[in-house]
Each structure stands twice: as structure tokens, then as C-alpha cells.
Design a protein around this motif. Structure first.
Motif, short mmCIF file in Angstrom:
data_model
loop_
_atom_site.label_atom_id
_atom_site.label_comp_id
_atom_site.label_asym_id
_atom_site.label_seq_id
_atom_site.Cartn_x
_atom_site.Cartn_y
_atom_site.Cartn_z
N LEU A 70 33.15 -0.67 14.21
CA LEU A 70 33.02 0.09 15.45
C LEU A 70 31.55 0.32 15.79
O LEU A 70 31.13 0.15 16.94
CB LEU A 70 33.76 1.43 15.31
N LYS A 71 30.77 0.69 14.79
CA LYS A 71 29.35 0.93 15.03
C LYS A 71 28.63 -0.35 15.44
O LYS A 71 27.77 -0.33 16.33
CB LYS A 71 28.71 1.53 13.77
N ILE A 129 32.25 0.85 20.99
CA ILE A 129 33.17 0.56 22.10
C ILE A 129 34.47 0.00 21.54
O ILE A 129 34.47 -0.83 20.63
CB ILE A 129 32.53 -0.44 23.08
N PHE A 130 35.60 0.47 22.08
CA PHE A 130 36.90 -0.02 21.63
C PHE A 130 37.85 -0.08 22.82
O PHE A 130 37.56 0.44 23.90
CB PHE A 130 37.47 0.88 20.53
N ASN A 133 38.93 -0.05 28.47
CA ASN A 133 37.74 -0.10 27.63
C ASN A 133 37.16 1.32 27.53
O ASN A 133 36.94 1.97 28.54
CB ASN A 133 36.71 -1.05 28.26
N VAL A 134 36.96 1.81 26.30
CA VAL A 134 36.48 3.18 26.08
C VAL A 134 35.11 3.13 25.41
O VAL A 134 34.95 2.54 24.34
CB VAL A 134 37.47 3.99 25.22
N SER A 135 34.13 3.79 26.04
CA SER A 135 32.76 3.71 25.53
C SER A 135 32.08 5.08 25.48
O SER A 135 30.86 5.18 25.61
CB SER A 135 31.93 2.76 26.40
N GLU A 178 45.90 0.51 15.08
CA GLU A 178 44.55 0.10 15.44
C GLU A 178 44.20 -1.13 14.63
O GLU A 178 44.37 -1.17 13.41
CB GLU A 178 43.55 1.22 15.14
N SER A 179 43.71 -2.15 15.31
CA SER A 179 43.34 -3.39 14.64
C SER A 179 42.22 -4.07 15.43
O SER A 179 42.35 -4.27 16.64
CB SER A 179 44.55 -4.33 14.53
N ASN A 180 41.14 -4.40 14.73
CA ASN A 180 40.02 -5.12 15.36
C ASN A 180 39.54 -4.44 16.65
O ASN A 180 39.38 -5.07 17.70
CB ASN A 180 40.42 -6.56 15.65
N LEU A 181 39.34 -3.12 16.56
CA LEU A 181 38.81 -2.32 17.67
C LEU A 181 39.77 -2.24 18.85
O LEU A 181 39.37 -1.93 19.97
CB LEU A 181 37.46 -2.87 18.14
#
Length: 364
Positions: A47-48, A53-54, A68-70, A182-185
Motif C-alpha cells: 500500500l505504501k 492508493i487503493f 479509487n480512494v486516495s 482485500e487482495s492486491n490493493l
């Protein structure tokens, strides 16, 4: 010009990101979130490395939406307190989702929060701070406040205590959304969500977007009781019955007529009578919950729900057993089957129902 606010977030699991951070991303404010994680995992490094962003995908029958969440600006490990405390002067809101186990253990999250507040106190910062626990216990804000005050009484001076009482507003909340994986952001959750909050003028300025399902209410304690007893109670009941009998997901249970009938009987015979609130509201809530459980696009694993069942059982099921016994002078048969399986799950910690209640209160 958009309002700018800064959040310190304790907890970085899929729920708080897919629910609260997603809601923040839908407001018209300029929000910065500095998130604290408690267990060092590869997912936080990923994530970092992705600038925090995920994606959040909302799934329902005939509906899929990916956002998209940032809003998260940086991540910190909980043990890196020096870095976390450097944020003390800039934080406007504190939000947490450390699970029932996390908020009940005053040596864990509450102790870390108290240390952070003391740093803010030392800086002579008198700006109002709103503290928003999302953990699933009734009156979670008031509970956290009283825990903090106990820690202060044991370890700090009265000046710090008066500062907390004067500058920190603890709100009660109830969260309602099924976030499954949750998988791969990428986080997956249901489309439905609701956020109930005790009235707070500062927080109301954040969620002033009428398109969000955020409700500021005086009935927060009643709604919390309904949600925890019905939705979360049924979840934990399924862990202690269906999961131990080989079922893997909530959806799978609602393909089985046995569990459909059992849950219906459980609600109407044992849960419904113990809730002192508008009966039409409670029944409508239950029927909505069942429809959500039947969503084929939500893979809600019972294995995930089973985490910390010992702690979850108290608020989700044990309180209903106690309330039922007060009404009928006997324990509810269906819920006691779940308790029998709790004893099998925790043979060294659970002997009898009364013993469990006594030990849980002593431990917490």
C-alpha cells in the motif's frame, strides 16, 4: 475553497479502508489521513509503495462500481510512536477500528491513544479534537472516554485529565456495511452501507454531502443494540453453528433451507422480543439484513468472522441471552446451542454461561 481536515487513523484493515476512508473520499472536503497499523504485514508495504492508493469495488445484484480512494497520505507502524507523536499538533479527528478486542484491552489501543493525547496536551494545543471509534460495542465513544480517564487516573495528573475533558469530544457510532475481502490493493464490499453517529457539529461539517448514508441521531444506543444483536449476532451465531458444521460463507448458509428456517426462528423467537424499540423498524432492519446476506456477489467467509469469537460473543449474543432470561425466566434454547459450541471452541476459558459472563467482565 474546500475545508481541509487531518485524521489520525488507528487501524488499516479492509473494513476501515473500504468503509470509512471510502466515505471520506466521497465528501467535498480536502481530507488527509495518517494511518497506524498494528501488525507489520506485506500488504502495508504494498500500500505504501502504491502511494497509499487503493480501489474499493461495490457489488450487488446487477450492480458493480469501482472507486479509487486516495485519502491516506502515509502509514506508520504502531510501535513507531516518535513519528506518530510528531503529528500531535496537526490532527483534527481521530478514528479507529481496532476490533472489539483492541478497544477492550486498555493496555493496547487505549493506552497508545492516551499517550498521543498527552503529547498534544504537552504542546499546549487546545484545539477541539473529535474522537470517532468504529469498534462494535455499544456506546463505543463513551466507553473509550471512560477507559482513557481510568488510564489517566492511574498514570497522569489532574491537569491532563481536565484538558481531555475540555478539548476532546468522543462520539458514539454504529457502522453497517459488509466488507468481504482485500487482495492486491483491491477491496470488495456490498453496495449497502450506513453510518450512525451521535450528534457532533464538527463531524457534521465533514459529512455534509446529502448523498451519503450518514445519520446523526439521538437514538444511537438503540440502533447500536439492534445492529449488534441482529446482524452481528446472526454472524457470530453462524460461526458457532454453520461454520463448525462445515459451511464456509454466509451466502452458502442462505442457500440451505435448514439455516434459513433456523435464523428466522432465532430472530422472531429469541432476538426480537429482547429489543425495546419500534417493532416495525426492527423487523424491517432484519429483513434488509437477510436480503443482504443473500447477495451472491458478496463472499463473506465465516472463517474471517470467527476471529476473536470469545470477545465478540459477549455483546453479540450473551447480552441477548441475559435479556431473554429476564423476560421469560429461562435461557433461549437456540442461542444456548451457540454457547455450547463456544465452550468447545474455548475449552480452557469457558465452563458455564455464568462463568463466561463473570470472567469476561473481570478481564475487561
Amino acid at each position: 475553497m474546500a475545508l481541509k481536515v487531518t485524521f489520525l487513523q488507528f487501524g488499516t484493515g479492509k473494513f476501515i479502508k473500504g468503509y470509512f476512508d471510502w466515505m471520506l473520499s466521497k465528501t467535498d472536503i480536502n481530507s488527509e489521513v495518517f494511518a497506524v497499523y498494528f501488525t507489520p504485514k506485506v500488504q502495508y508495504t504494498n500500500l505504501k509503495n502504491n502511494k497509499c492508493i487503493f480501489n474499493v469495488t461495490l457489488k450487488d445484484i446487477n450492480y458493480t462500481q469501482t472507486d479509487n480512494v486516495s485519502v491516506i497520505k502515509d502509514l506508520f507502524w504502531a510501535k513507531d510512536t516518535k513519528v506518530i507523536f510528531e503529528l500531535a499538533n496537526s490532527i483534527d479527528f481521530i478514528v479507529s477500528n481496532t476490533t472489539e478486542k483492541g478497544i477492550l484491552d486498555k493496555r493496547g489501543y487505549p493506552l497508545l491513544l492516551t499517550s498521543f493525547l498527552y503529547k498534544k496536551f504537552e504542546l499546549d494545543n487546545n484545539k477541539m479534537l473529535v474522537i470517532i471509534p468504529l469498534e462494535l460495542i455499544p456506546n463505543n465513544g463513551e466507553f473509550l472516554k471512560q477507559t482513557i480517564l481510568k488510564i489517566i487516573d492511574e498514570n497522569y495528573n489532574d491537569s491532563f485529565k481536565f484538558w481531555v475533558l475540555r478539548t476532546c469530544e468522543f462520539v458514539n457510532t454504529i457502522v453497517d456495511c459488509i466488507v468481504t475481502k482485500e487482495s492486491n490493493l483491491n477491496i470488495e464490499r456490498e453496495r449497502y452501507y450506513a453510518f450512525y453517529v451521535s450528534k457532533n457539529s464538527l463531524l457534521e461539517k465533514i459529512f455534509n454531502n446529502k448523498g451519503l448514508n450518514v445519520y446523526f441521531t439521538k437514538d444511537i444506543d438503540k440502533i447500536a443494540q439492534i445492529k449488534i444483536k441482529v446482524l452481528n449476532g446472526i454472524h457470530t451465531f453462524l460461526v458457532l453453528t454453520a461454520y463448525m458444521e462445515g459451511k464456509n460463507t454466509v451466502y452458502e448458509c442462505f442457500l440451505d433451507k435448514h439455516y434459513i428456517n433456523l435464523i428466522n426462528k432465532l430472530f422472531y423467537d429469541e432476538i426480537f422480543p429482547t429489543i425495546n424499540y419500534d417493532k416495525n423498524f426492527v423487523e424491517d432492519f432484519y429483513l434488509t439484513v437477510i436480503n443482504r446476506f443473500k447477495n451472491p456477489y458478496i463472499e463473506h467467509n465465516l472463517k474471517d468472522i470467527a476471529l476473536n469469537t470469545y470477545e465478540k460473543f459477549y455483546q453479540r449474543i450473551a447480552t441477548t441471552i441475559v435479556d431473554y432470561e429476564k423476560l421469560y425466566n429461562q435461557k433461549p434454547k437456540i442461542l444456548m446451542k451457540a454457547f455450547d459450541n463456544l465452550k468447545k471452541m474455548y475449552p480452557d476459558r469457558v465452563k458455564s454461561f455464568e462463568n463466561y459472563i463473570e470472567n469476561f467482565k473481570h478481564e475487561n
